[in-house]
Design a protein around this motif. Sequence first.
Motif, PDB file in Angstrom:
ATOM      1  N   LYS A   1      50.621  44.677  35.650  1.00 30.38           N
ATOM      2  CA  LYS A   1      50.101  43.355  35.963  1.00 30.38           C
ATOM      3  C   LYS A   1      48.578  43.382  36.063  1.00 30.38           C
ATOM      4  CE  LYS A   1      50.569  39.706  39.489  1.00 30.38           C
ATOM      5  NZ  LYS A   1      51.187  39.341  40.789  1.00 30.38           N
ATOM      6  N   TRP A   2      47.944  42.424  35.415  1.00 31.24           N
ATOM      7  CA  TRP A   2      46.509  42.245  35.608  1.00 31.24           C
ATOM      8  C   TRP A   2      46.296  41.446  36.887  1.00 31.24           C
ATOM      9  CZ3 TRP A   2      42.674  44.682  33.338  1.00 31.24           C
ATOM     10  CH2 TRP A   2      42.865  45.253  32.075  1.00 31.24           C
ATOM     11  N   LEU A   3      45.415  41.930  37.731  1.00 36.09           N
ATOM     12  CA  LEU A   3      45.119  41.255  38.996  1.00 36.09           C
ATOM     13  C   LEU A   3      43.891  40.367  38.902  1.00 36.09           C
ATOM     14  CD1 LEU A   3      45.807  44.272  41.374  1.00 36.09           C
ATOM     15  CD2 LEU A   3      47.375  42.459  40.667  1.00 36.09           C
ATOM     16  N   ALA A   4      43.223  40.400  37.755  1.00 30.53           N
ATOM     17  CA  ALA A   4      42.079  39.530  37.487  1.00 30.53           C
ATOM     18  C   ALA A   4      42.280  38.929  36.098  1.00 30.53           C
ATOM     19  CB  ALA A   4      40.763  40.305  37.554  1.00 30.53           C
ATOM     20  N   ALA A   5      41.850  37.699  35.917  1.00 29.30           N
ATOM     21  CA  ALA A   5      42.069  36.998  34.656  1.00 29.30           C
ATOM     22  C   ALA A   5      41.067  37.434  33.597  1.00 29.30           C
ATOM     23  CB  ALA A   5      41.977  35.494  34.879  1.00 29.30           C
ATOM     24  N   ASP A   6      41.498  37.381  32.355  1.00 29.67           N
ATOM     25  CA  ASP A   6      40.617  37.695  31.238  1.00 29.67           C
ATOM     26  C   ASP A   6      39.453  36.703  31.220  1.00 29.67           C
ATOM     27  OD1 ASP A   6      39.593  38.778  28.919  1.00 29.67           O
ATOM     28  OD2 ASP A   6      40.965  37.711  27.584  1.00 29.67           O
ATOM     29  N   GLY A   7      38.239  37.232  31.160  1.00 29.86           N
ATOM     30  CA  GLY A   7      37.058  36.379  31.149  1.00 29.86           C
ATOM     31  C   GLY A   7      36.506  36.046  32.517  1.00 29.86           C
ATOM     32  N   SER A   8      37.177  36.527  33.574  1.00 25.46           N
ATOM     33  CA  SER A   8      36.697  36.241  34.921  1.00 25.46           C
ATOM     34  C   SER A   8      35.654  37.270  35.352  1.00 25.46           C
ATOM     35  CB  SER A   8      37.866  36.246  35.906  1.00 25.46           C
ATOM     36  OG  SER A   8      38.459  37.534  35.976  1.00 25.46           O
ATOM     37  N   THR A   9      34.918  36.915  36.381  1.00 20.52           N
ATOM     38  CA  THR A   9      33.896  37.816  36.923  1.00 20.52           C
ATOM     39  C   THR A   9      34.511  38.677  38.023  1.00 20.52           C
ATOM     40  OG1 THR A   9      32.141  36.209  36.454  1.00 20.52           O
ATOM     41  CG2 THR A   9      31.656  37.950  38.056  1.00 20.52           C
ATOM     42  N   VAL A  10      34.310  39.982  37.955  1.00 17.10           N
ATOM     43  CA  VAL A  10      34.836  40.908  38.955  1.00 17.10           C
ATOM     44  C   VAL A  10      33.685  41.737  39.520  1.00 17.10           C
ATOM     45  CG1 VAL A  10      37.108  41.046  37.853  1.00 17.10           C
ATOM     46  CG2 VAL A  10      35.327  42.682  37.215  1.00 17.10           C
ATOM     47  N   LYS A  11      33.917  42.272  40.689  1.00 15.87           N
ATOM     48  CA  LYS A  11      32.951  43.154  41.323  1.00 15.87           C
ATOM     49  C   LYS A  11      33.482  44.575  41.327  1.00 15.87           C
ATOM     50  CE  LYS A  11      31.073  39.604  44.426  1.00 15.87           C
ATOM     51  NZ  LYS A  11      30.821  39.228  45.851  1.00 15.87           N
ATOM     52  N   ALA A  12      32.596  45.529  41.313  1.00 16.07           N
ATOM     53  CA  ALA A  12      32.998  46.934  41.347  1.00 16.07           C
ATOM     54  C   ALA A  12      33.861  47.198  42.570  1.00 16.07           C
ATOM     55  CB  ALA A  12      31.765  47.838  41.373  1.00 16.07           C
TER      56      ALA A  12
ATOM     57  N   ALA B   1      33.037  48.651  37.514  1.00 11.17           N
ATOM     58  CA  ALA B   1      31.694  48.070  37.567  1.00 11.17           C
ATOM     59  C   ALA B   1      31.830  46.568  37.803  1.00 11.17           C
ATOM     60  CB  ALA B   1      30.942  48.348  36.267  1.00 11.17           C
ATOM     61  N   SER B   2      30.692  45.929  38.014  1.00 11.35           N
ATOM     62  CA  SER B   2      30.668  44.477  38.183  1.00 11.35           C
ATOM     63  C   SER B   2      30.327  43.820  36.859  1.00 11.35           C
ATOM     64  CB  SER B   2      29.639  44.072  39.243  1.00 11.35           C
ATOM     65  OG  SER B   2      29.962  44.647  40.499  1.00 11.35           O
ATOM     66  N   GLY B   3      30.943  42.677  36.600  1.00 15.79           N
ATOM     67  CA  GLY B   3      30.664  41.968  35.353  1.00 15.79           C
ATOM     68  C   GLY B   3      31.830  41.102  34.954  1.00 15.79           C
ATOM     69  N   VAL B   4      31.886  40.782  33.669  1.00 16.70           N
ATOM     70  CA  VAL B   4      32.930  39.915  33.128  1.00 16.70           C
ATOM     71  C   VAL B   4      34.012  40.771  32.484  1.00 16.70           C
ATOM     72  CG1 VAL B   4      33.455  38.094  31.468  1.00 16.70           C
ATOM     73  CG2 VAL B   4      31.328  38.008  32.785  1.00 16.70           C
ATOM     74  N   LEU B   5      35.251  40.510  32.875  1.00 18.71           N
ATOM     75  CA  LEU B   5      36.390  41.282  32.382  1.00 18.71           C
ATOM     76  C   LEU B   5      36.815  40.799  31.000  1.00 18.71           C
ATOM     77  CD1 LEU B   5      38.864  43.196  32.716  1.00 18.71           C
ATOM     78  CD2 LEU B   5      40.006  41.305  33.899  1.00 18.71           C
ATOM     79  N   LYS B   6      37.014  41.763  30.106  1.00 25.07           N
ATOM     80  CA  LYS B   6      37.566  41.469  28.779  1.00 25.07           C
ATOM     81  C   LYS B   6      38.800  42.343  28.595  1.00 25.07           C
ATOM     82  CE  LYS B   6      33.143  40.110  26.733  1.00 25.07           C
ATOM     83  NZ  LYS B   6      32.165  40.347  25.627  1.00 25.07           N
ATOM     84  N   VAL B   7      39.956  41.713  28.609  1.00 30.36           N
ATOM     85  CA  VAL B   7      41.234  42.425  28.549  1.00 30.36           C
ATOM     86  C   VAL B   7      41.546  42.840  27.124  1.00 30.36           C
ATOM     87  CG1 VAL B   7      43.727  42.148  28.856  1.00 30.36           C
ATOM     88  CG2 VAL B   7      42.148  41.271  30.589  1.00 30.36           C
ATOM     89  N   GLN B   8      41.993  44.081  26.942  1.00 26.68           N
ATOM     90  CA  GLN B   8      42.350  44.594  25.621  1.00 26.68           C
ATOM     91  C   GLN B   8      43.777  45.126  25.558  1.00 26.68           C
ATOM     92  OE1 GLN B   8      39.300  47.533  24.941  1.00 26.68           O
ATOM     93  NE2 GLN B   8      37.767  46.017  24.328  1.00 26.68           N
ATOM     94  N   ALA B   9      44.510  45.049  26.653  1.00 34.46           N
ATOM     95  CA  ALA B   9      45.908  45.489  26.681  1.00 34.46           C
ATOM     96  C   ALA B   9      46.714  44.454  27.459  1.00 34.46           C
ATOM     97  CB  ALA B   9      46.041  46.865  27.317  1.00 34.46           C
ATOM     98  N   ALA B  10      47.920  44.198  26.998  1.00 30.49           N
ATOM     99  CA  ALA B  10      48.753  43.170  27.621  1.00 30.49           C
ATOM    100  C   ALA B  10      49.623  43.754  28.727  1.00 30.49           C
ATOM    101  CB  ALA B  10      49.637  42.505  26.565  1.00 30.49           C
ATOM    102  N   GLU B  11      50.057  42.888  29.625  1.00 35.20           N
ATOM    103  CA  GLU B  11      50.992  43.315  30.664  1.00 35.20           C
ATOM    104  C   GLU B  11      52.287  43.808  30.021  1.00 35.20           C
ATOM    105  OE1 GLU B  11      51.567  40.080  33.328  1.00 35.20           O
ATOM    106  OE2 GLU B  11      49.573  40.226  34.247  1.00 35.20           O
ATOM    107  N   GLY B  12      52.785  44.926  30.512  1.00 31.15           N
ATOM    108  CA  GLY B  12      53.999  45.506  29.955  1.00 31.15           C
ATOM    109  C   GLY B  12      53.743  46.585  28.920  1.00 31.15           C
ATOM    110  N   ASP B  13      52.480  46.729  28.480  1.00 26.51           N
ATOM    111  CA  ASP B  13      52.157  47.769  27.499  1.00 26.51           C
ATOM    112  C   ASP B  13      52.225  49.157  28.131  1.00 26.51           C
ATOM    113  OD1 ASP B  13      51.752  45.859  25.629  1.00 26.51           O
ATOM    114  OD2 ASP B  13      49.558  46.098  25.475  1.00 26.51           O
ATOM    115  N   THR B  14      52.719  50.110  27.365  1.00 28.38           N
ATOM    116  CA  THR B  14      52.663  51.523  27.776  1.00 28.38           C
ATOM    117  C   THR B  14      51.298  52.064  27.384  1.00 28.38           C
ATOM    118  OG1 THR B  14      55.048  51.817  27.502  1.00 28.38           O
ATOM    119  CG2 THR B  14      53.691  53.800  27.495  1.00 28.38           C
TER     120      THR B  14
END
Length: 429
Positions: free
Chosen positions: A23-34, A54-67
Amino acid sequence: MSAAVPISVPGVGESISEGILAKWLAADGSTVKAGDPLFELETDKATNVVPAPASGVLKVQAAEGDTVAIGSSVGVIDPSGAPAADSKPEPKADAKPAAEAKADSKPAPTPQPKADAKPDQGAEHLSPAVRRVVAEEDVDPSQVEGTGKGGRLTKGDVLAHASSGASAKAAEPATSPAPAEAKAPAPPAPKPAPAKEGRETRERMSGLRQRIAQRLVEAQQTAAILTTFNEVDMTRVMATRAKYKEAFQKAHGVGLGFSSFFIKATIEALKAFPAVNARIEGNEIVYNNYFNIGVAVSTERGLMVPVIRDADQLSFADIEKAIGVFADKARKGAIGVDDLQGGTFTITNGGVFGSLLSTPILNPPQSGILGMHAIKKRAVVVDDQIVIRPMMYLALSYDHRIIDGREAVSTLVRIKDCLEDPERLLLAI
């Protein structure tokens, strides 16, 4: 411009090479802190929350459920990126005025849209089962609201419509009685309740559950598992516990349970019969000269076996405290991989769920596991007298490849003797 920081899957154990991005706990494209929780990684041992590197904008490259392999990248964090605009609410806001503009420019439709929404309600478009029910109930399918996929009719829709029609007809005689010569219809035969939609629910097995299943099957296929049974009279353990329970609590700040008695008794038995504390590696038998006792704990994520290390060097109070720590971690879902590794023997207690007897499965690569069960008062013979005693069945499953029946039975008898004479545990004799 700062370079993007890759999000790598961390190592969570020396024997673990991959996991499942649960499960991703932050949304794709959202701002996260280290340090913010970023995603959950499920492995065959436990579920770990991976923080943002790190702090910045999250860019997801793997989907939930992926091994995902340990060390692989599942996304990046762009320190200089701008958060993605929330595109979902805006189309809704723009769509409404457009719809209203259409409504203003065209006359309001007549009740035909409802019929248009169900173009497939003709008998030729019904499934055979639905057609049969339509014929039996003498129902006009065009008058029934479909709840199936694409607005299609289901058997439940037809039966529900027929039932409501029957109720309406039953009310008519009160105001418009039928002619006397009319023959009253026979009461309809009782019908089963309309079938509910969604009678099945499917969900992906968690990585932990998949691994548990795999390990249990492997244990059955690779080890020669045999189980021997005995019963123990819990009278003296219960009396000792009742006598010193309050003093123990005051002295050590923890309750005195049954587990510490069983762990201590098991260690005495393992010392007497080392093969039960051993394991097989290739063509070798590895005898463990230490006693790391795994205690099976049921959690919402599945069965886990945290390990009490060097339990032979711990006091009753130390063991009870360790069990309390693991129980608290289990409730919080915080049992880590380090807590689950390195066990040499396992104890599982099905008695807490009411189990009277079971045959526990080995926890590879261990060669033995002790099953505790519910304490029940039973009539037993003591000194040629029938008496009522609190009895518990014990089960010892073992790998017959390295443990002979004599050793297994003797191990269980040793545990029984220690529990029926708990002073031996205190004196280590």
